[in-house]
Design a protein around this motif. Structure first.
Motif, PDB file in Angstrom:
ATOM      1  N   ALA A 275       0.817  -1.218   0.000  1.00 55.93           N
ATOM      2  CA  ALA A 275       0.000   0.000   0.000  1.00 55.93           C
ATOM      3  C   ALA A 275       0.851   1.270   0.000  1.00 55.93           C
ATOM      4  O   ALA A 275       0.333   2.380  -0.137  1.00 55.93           O
ATOM      5  CB  ALA A 275      -0.928  -0.018   1.220  1.00 55.93           C
ATOM      6  N   GLY A 276       2.169   1.113   0.175  1.00 57.96           N
ATOM      7  CA  GLY A 276       3.058   2.282   0.203  1.00 57.96           C
ATOM      8  C   GLY A 276       3.030   3.017   1.528  1.00 57.96           C
ATOM      9  O   GLY A 276       3.428   4.183   1.605  1.00 57.96           O
ATOM     10  N   THR A 277       2.543   2.380   2.592  1.00 56.50           N
ATOM     11  CA  THR A 277       2.448   3.065   3.893  1.00 56.50           C
ATOM     12  C   THR A 277       3.503   2.545   4.884  1.00 56.50           C
ATOM     13  O   THR A 277       3.475   2.899   6.059  1.00 56.50           O
ATOM     14  CB  THR A 277       1.053   2.855   4.520  1.00 56.50           C
ATOM     15  OG1 THR A 277       0.808   1.445   4.635  1.00 56.50           O
ATOM     16  CG2 THR A 277      -0.038   3.480   3.668  1.00 56.50           C
ATOM     17  N   ALA A 278       4.438   1.710   4.410  1.00 58.13           N
ATOM     18  CA  ALA A 278       5.458   1.155   5.318  1.00 58.13           C
ATOM     19  C   ALA A 278       6.498   2.216   5.664  1.00 58.13           C
ATOM     20  O   ALA A 278       6.804   3.083   4.853  1.00 58.13           O
ATOM     21  CB  ALA A 278       6.136  -0.037   4.652  1.00 58.13           C
ATOM     22  N   ARG A 295      16.652  -1.815   2.236  1.00 57.85           N
ATOM     23  CA  ARG A 295      15.663  -1.220   3.134  1.00 57.85           C
ATOM     24  C   ARG A 295      15.042  -2.349   3.953  1.00 57.85           C
ATOM     25  O   ARG A 295      14.844  -3.451   3.452  1.00 57.85           O
ATOM     26  CB  ARG A 295      14.513  -0.570   2.389  1.00 57.85           C
ATOM     27  CG  ARG A 295      14.847   0.194   1.182  1.00 57.85           C
ATOM     28  CD  ARG A 295      13.585   0.711   0.552  1.00 57.85           C
ATOM     29  NE  ARG A 295      13.120   1.878   1.282  1.00 57.85           N
ATOM     30  CZ  ARG A 295      12.001   2.508   0.996  1.00 57.85           C
ATOM     31  NH1 ARG A 295      11.209   2.060   0.056  1.00 57.85           N
ATOM     32  NH2 ARG A 295      11.635   3.566   1.683  1.00 57.85           N
ATOM     33  N   VAL A 296      14.712  -2.023   5.191  1.00 58.10           N
ATOM     34  CA  VAL A 296      14.155  -3.030   6.087  1.00 58.10           C
ATOM     35  C   VAL A 296      12.889  -2.491   6.738  1.00 58.10           C
ATOM     36  O   VAL A 296      12.898  -1.395   7.300  1.00 58.10           O
ATOM     37  CB  VAL A 296      15.166  -3.381   7.209  1.00 58.10           C
ATOM     38  CG1 VAL A 296      14.576  -4.438   8.131  1.00 58.10           C
ATOM     39  CG2 VAL A 296      16.464  -3.877   6.627  1.00 58.10           C
ATOM     40  N   LEU A 297      11.817  -3.267   6.660  1.00 57.97           N
ATOM     41  CA  LEU A 297      10.635  -2.952   7.453  1.00 57.97           C
ATOM     42  C   LEU A 297      10.748  -3.766   8.735  1.00 57.97           C
ATOM     43  O   LEU A 297      10.946  -4.979   8.672  1.00 57.97           O
ATOM     44  CB  LEU A 297       9.365  -3.340   6.691  1.00 57.97           C
ATOM     45  CG  LEU A 297       8.064  -3.102   7.447  1.00 57.97           C
ATOM     46  CD1 LEU A 297       6.962  -2.760   6.465  1.00 57.97           C
ATOM     47  CD2 LEU A 297       7.648  -4.310   8.267  1.00 57.97           C
ATOM     48  N   GLN A 298      10.676  -3.092   9.863  1.00 58.40           N
ATOM     49  CA  GLN A 298      10.797  -3.810  11.133  1.00 58.40           C
ATOM     50  C   GLN A 298       9.529  -3.646  11.951  1.00 58.40           C
ATOM     51  O   GLN A 298       8.972  -2.551  12.047  1.00 58.40           O
ATOM     52  CB  GLN A 298      11.993  -3.275  11.934  1.00 58.40           C
ATOM     53  CG  GLN A 298      12.218  -4.069  13.208  1.00 58.40           C
ATOM     54  CD  GLN A 298      13.127  -3.371  14.200  1.00 58.40           C
ATOM     55  OE1 GLN A 298      13.649  -2.294  13.921  1.00 58.40           O
ATOM     56  NE2 GLN A 298      13.296  -3.967  15.355  1.00 58.40           N
ATOM     57  N   ASN A 299       9.063  -4.753  12.523  1.00 60.76           N
ATOM     58  CA  ASN A 299       7.973  -4.701  13.503  1.00 60.76           C
ATOM     59  C   ASN A 299       8.320  -5.730  14.582  1.00 60.76           C
ATOM     60  O   ASN A 299       8.173  -6.927  14.370  1.00 60.76           O
ATOM     61  CB  ASN A 299       6.629  -5.013  12.837  1.00 60.76           C
ATOM     62  CG  ASN A 299       5.472  -4.819  13.812  1.00 60.76           C
ATOM     63  OD1 ASN A 299       5.656  -4.886  15.033  1.00 60.76           O
ATOM     64  ND2 ASN A 299       4.289  -4.591  13.283  1.00 60.76           N
TER      65      ASN A 299
END
Ligand SMILES: [Zn+2]
Length: 352
Positions: A275-278, A295-299
């Motif tokens: 969705a491009g919201t990360a 690039r890293v998305l972290q949760n």
């Protein structure tokens, strides 16, 4: 010249500051973990290299805890034959048992090799399965078969092209694999790679997920040229639909066990990426220092790695806009210098 130097210094300074602020360091991900430590505690060691965990009497997780990526392969045994799901990481010490020899210690049934996908760390001993490999039925895989043999590409094999593998057969998306008194459903779930396969044992409610999803400190990989975020997200949705709240999920890296909450978390985070919201952090490397920037998305404990190839929104980040502005400024500055130089020359030329 002074203006240009000032511009370059401020650009490089702000870029470094910005990246340092968000950089993911390997110790953020790995903590104090060292090779040899990450496998299920119920395992028994074979050859000092393989940690074998009996998930049940006829299902074995074969972990390689001293390998670079803590790979786990599976031996799934029925009354008439067995499936070997992945063939080891290829890092075992010289002279140690091959994955096939380990599997032979665990069953005397004929063994069919299926690869969860073709990345180098899952195919190490594939050639030692002399009955060949059963491939997921995709046209691009069939196109690479020559004389009954399939060659894994250099990209998947990490550079060195492995020996061609004898093709034993094909499995289609949704096919049932009959092991006698046990059946597996095979699904082709692209995202991590196009040929990614997940096997589901409905009676035991086990899902062997390969690299499609796993819970491991290294993080989920959506950064290869084949990775596709919308397709990845759609196929994690599909895995959720094919399984239920009581399914035991078994991945291909590290201590293999994880639950549905983990799959749901990956699903929702991939949803943000699509969705491009990360919100992303940056990593200087994946596992091995000195590799490409990512690039890293972290949760929490979840890391999803991606790159501009599969995530074009990187090109519109503030940092890439800053880089474009710097390159444009440099081009304008050089043009102005050139223009001044040419004008100076034409002025100093004597009149005819
Ligand atoms: Zn992989």
């Amino acid at each position: 010249m002074r203006a240009w130097r000032l511009l370059a210094a401020s650009f490089i300074g702000s870029l470094l500051l910005g990246c340092a602020e968000q950089l993911v360091d390997s110790k953020d991900i790995w903590g104090d973990l060292r090779p040899g430590q990450n496998y299920a505690p119920a395992s028994r060691m074979i050859d000092g290299w393989y940690a074998v965990e009996a998930i049940d009497a006829r299902t074995f997780a074969i972990n390689e805890p001293k390998s670079e990526q803590y790979n786990t392969s599976y031996l799934i045994v029925g009354s008439t034959r067995a499936i070997m799901f992945d063939a080891g990481c290829g890092e075992r010490p010289a002279g140690s048992k091959s994955m096939r020899e380990v599997a032979r210690r665990l069953t005397d049934k004929p063994i069919t090799l299926i690869l969860s996908h073709h990345h180098y760390d899952h195919t190490g001993d594939a050639a030692s399965f002399e009955d060949g490999v059963t491939l997921v039925d995709r046209p691009e895989l069939r196109a690479r078969i020559d004389n009954g043999r399939y060659t894994i590409g250099a990209l998947e094999s990490g550079g060195a092209v492995p020996p061609p593998l004898k093709v034993a057969g094909f499995v289609k998306d949704g096919d049932t694999i009959d092991l006698g008194d046990r059946r597996l459903s095979a699904y082709n779930l692209p995202g991590h790679t196009n040929e990614s396969v997940v096997l589901v044992d409905r009676v035991r409610n086990l899902a062997f997920t390969g690299d499609h999803v796993y819970q491991h400190l290294g993080g989920i990989v959506a950064m290869t040229p084949q990775s596709d975020l919308p397709i990845y997200k759609a196929n994690v949705d599909r895995l959720l639909a094919l399984t239920d709240a009581n399914t035991r999920y078994l991945g291909a890296h590290g201590d293999p066990h994880f639950d549905r909450a983990w799959v749901s978390l990956i699903d929702s985070e991939l949803g943000k990426m699509v969705a491009g919201t990360a919100t992303y952090r940056y990593a200087s490397h994946y596992l091995v220092p000195g590799k490409m920037p990512l690039r890293v998305l972290q949760n929490g404990d979840l890391y999803i790695y991606t790159t501009p190839w599969v995530d074009p929104s990187l090109f519109w980040s503030k940092w890439s806009l800053l880089a474009i502005a710097a390159v444009l400024s440099l081009a304008l500055y050089l043009l102005a210098r050139l223009f001044r130089l040419l004008r100076g020359r034409s002025r100093s030329r004597p009149e005819a």
